[in-house]
Design an enzyme around this catalytic site. Structure first.
Site, PDB file in Angstrom:
ATOM      1  N   ALA A  15      -7.075  -4.240  11.869  1.00  0.00           N
ATOM      2  CA  ALA A  15      -8.038  -3.460  12.128  1.00  0.00           C
ATOM      3  C   ALA A  15      -9.454  -4.055  12.461  1.00  0.00           C
ATOM      4  CB  ALA A  15      -7.974  -2.284  11.440  1.00  0.00           C
TER       5      ALA A  15
ATOM      6  N   GLU B 225       0.758  -1.432   0.031  1.00  0.00           N
ATOM      7  CA  GLU B 225       0.043   0.093  -0.030  1.00  0.00           C
ATOM      8  C   GLU B 225       0.957   1.292  -0.054  1.00  0.00           C
ATOM      9  OE1 GLU B 225      -3.091  -0.333   3.328  1.00  0.00           O
ATOM     10  OE2 GLU B 225      -4.345  -1.169   1.700  1.00  0.00           O
TER      11      GLU B 225
END
Ligand code: FAD
Ligand code: NAD
Length: 398
Positions: A315, A172
């Site tokens: 997350a 990313e």
């Protein structure tokens, strides 16, 4: 909330797990049922899943942080801005940099730390994408390399960027970096052909364990943006001059970003809990084994899938744990039934820079702009969970 007879819950860390636990408790606890204290190093919560962008300079770090007092109700939760230094389970207290807090129930949601596997020089010379402050530094550092190159045009190592590890964080970040480089070249009048971006991965593939077809697509997108992959090649040393690979090759670079993995918070090990790389294998109720008063969530916890393999720390995992944990804290106080935690993966989407991503959502493979759109939906959903529509409108423009 000063009644000494009501149970005291202390939550360490206002990351994904900690903030969701706090918000759920705030909603579900009755008046004066418990005294809840949330301790966090900063007065803001940061959206870690967004940090690759400000790190590369494609977005403002401001957009990845939310003031904690805008999320919690101070009449229901005491917020303490402080750094936890030591957890003393035997004394049921936590030593903070500016005092101490005692608890009846402790929630440890202190997140992870970079794992450098003892590779010489990494801790000292590499950068890590971990916090608002660390990404500010990376962004400034990258720009500074361009400025320095203008003063010393034979130093192409200023324009060589190495990302160590092609897991989701590395991929990313490199997608964003590859988007940012052409803009920096323009800004600093630098010939783009002088810039090198390397992504070094020890495993035989980028994104080990992810769908091979999507990995192939992702690598092609990044290669077309100028990224050079070195796959199946471990970094074995880092110095102020760059890195050394397992085959002895040296890459001269002033910028090494280490995204080679994470471990749990060191305070967990120092507290004497049995841990594997700072992560505790929690019981089905998210408690530290053998303790009814200490709960562990997020990157500090280890949860195993039905096949006996640990789930990756994400997350998504921390949020779901926070929801179950709030229930279990309240059940512990009320003496009612605790709930077993079961993780339900909704999928994974990794961005590859602006408008491009790859992912699997509800067993469906996605790539390109559809995946990028899905990534945005996931980000917005999280903002909605913690701050409702007002937060979506305030921070959801990324
Ligand atoms: P964190 O969110 O890390 O929060 C820990 C909190 O504790 C922080 O607020 C920190 O300041 C505080 N803290 C730490 N030490 C102390 C101390 N001693 N005293 C007081 N406070 C302290 N996962 C996904 O599911 N999807 C994604 O798209 C995704 N993208 C990611 C992108 C990047 C660039 C990175 C780095 C990670 C990404 N992850 C993603 C992983 C995800 O961010 C983590 O798994 C998640 O943040 C873990 O949540 P947590 O609650 O355990 O800890
Ligand atoms: P990771 O452990 O998933 O990946 C680290 C990579 O570095 C691995 O591929 C590993 O083989 C490689 N590596 C290790 N040592 C190396 C060496 N010496 N030389 C070269 N390569 C080396 O870590 P991460 O990417 O930081 O991800 C951490 C967690 O956060 C994971 O659970 C991940 O799923 C999650 N995450 C999710 C997303 C998303 O869902 N979009 C984004 C970022 C992170």
């Amino acid at each position: 909330m000063s009644d000494k007879n009501i149970p005291k819950i202390v939550i360490l860390g206002a990351g994904y797990g900690g903030i969701v636990t706090a918000l759920r408790l705030q909603k579900q606890l009755n008046y004066n049922e418990a005294d809840v204290t949330l301790v966090n190093k900063h007065d803001y919560h940061y959206i870690t899943t967004h940090l690759h962008m400000p790190a590369a300079g494609t977005d403002d770090p401001q957009n990845a942080r939310v003031n904690i007092l805008k999320l919690i109700d101070e009449f229901k939760i005491d917020f303490v801005k402080s750094t936890a230094l030591e957890i003393r389970p035997a004394e049921k207290k936590v030593i903070l940099e500016n005092g101490e807090v005692s608890y009846d129930y402790l929630v440890i949601g202190l997140g992870g730390e970079p794992e450098t596997f003892g590779i010489p020089g990494l801790k000292e010379h590499a950068h890590f994408i971990r916090s608002i402050n660390s990404v500010r530094l990376i962004r400034e550092h990258i720009e500074y390399q361009f400025a320095k190159f203008k003063r010393e045009p034979d130093r192409t190592d200023y324009l060589t960027f190495v990302v160590g590890g092609a897991g989701f964080t590395g991929i990313e970040f490199i997608g964003e970096l590859a988007d940012r480089i052409p803009k920096l070249c323009k800004e600093f009048d630098v010939d783009p052909s002088l810039v090198n971006i390397y992504n070094v991965e020890a495993a035989p593939t980028a994104l080990p364990g992810f769908d091979p077809e999507l990995v192939q697509y992702g690598m092609e997108v990044l290669q077309n943006k100028g990224v050079t992959f070195k796959i199946g090649m471990a970094i074995k040393e880092c110095s102020p001059d760059g890195i050394v690979l397992a085959d002895g090759e040296e890459i001269k670079s002033q910028t090494v970003i280490w995204t080679g993995g994470i471990r749990g918070n060191r305070l967990v090990e120092e507290a004497g809990f049995e841990a594997m790389r700072g992560r505790v294998k929690v019981d089905p109720y998210l408690r530290v084994p053998g303790r009814d008063d200490v709960f562990m969530i997020g990157d500090c916890s280890l949860v195993f899938n039905p096949e006996g393999r640990p789930y990756p720390p994400t997350a998504q995992m921390a949020i779901q744990q926070g929801e179950t944990l709030a229930h279990n804290l309240i059940a512990s106080i009320r003496g009612t039934q605790l709930k077993e935690f079961t993780y339900q993966s909704k999928g994974t989407v990794a961005s590859l820079g602006k408008g491009e991503a790859i992912g699997i959502v509800f067993q469906r493979k996605l790539k390109g702009s559809t995946a990028a759109f899905m990534k945005k939906i996931i980000d917005l959903r999280y903002l909605y969970i913690i701050g409702g529509l007002p937060l979506v409108f305030r921070k959801g423009h990324f």
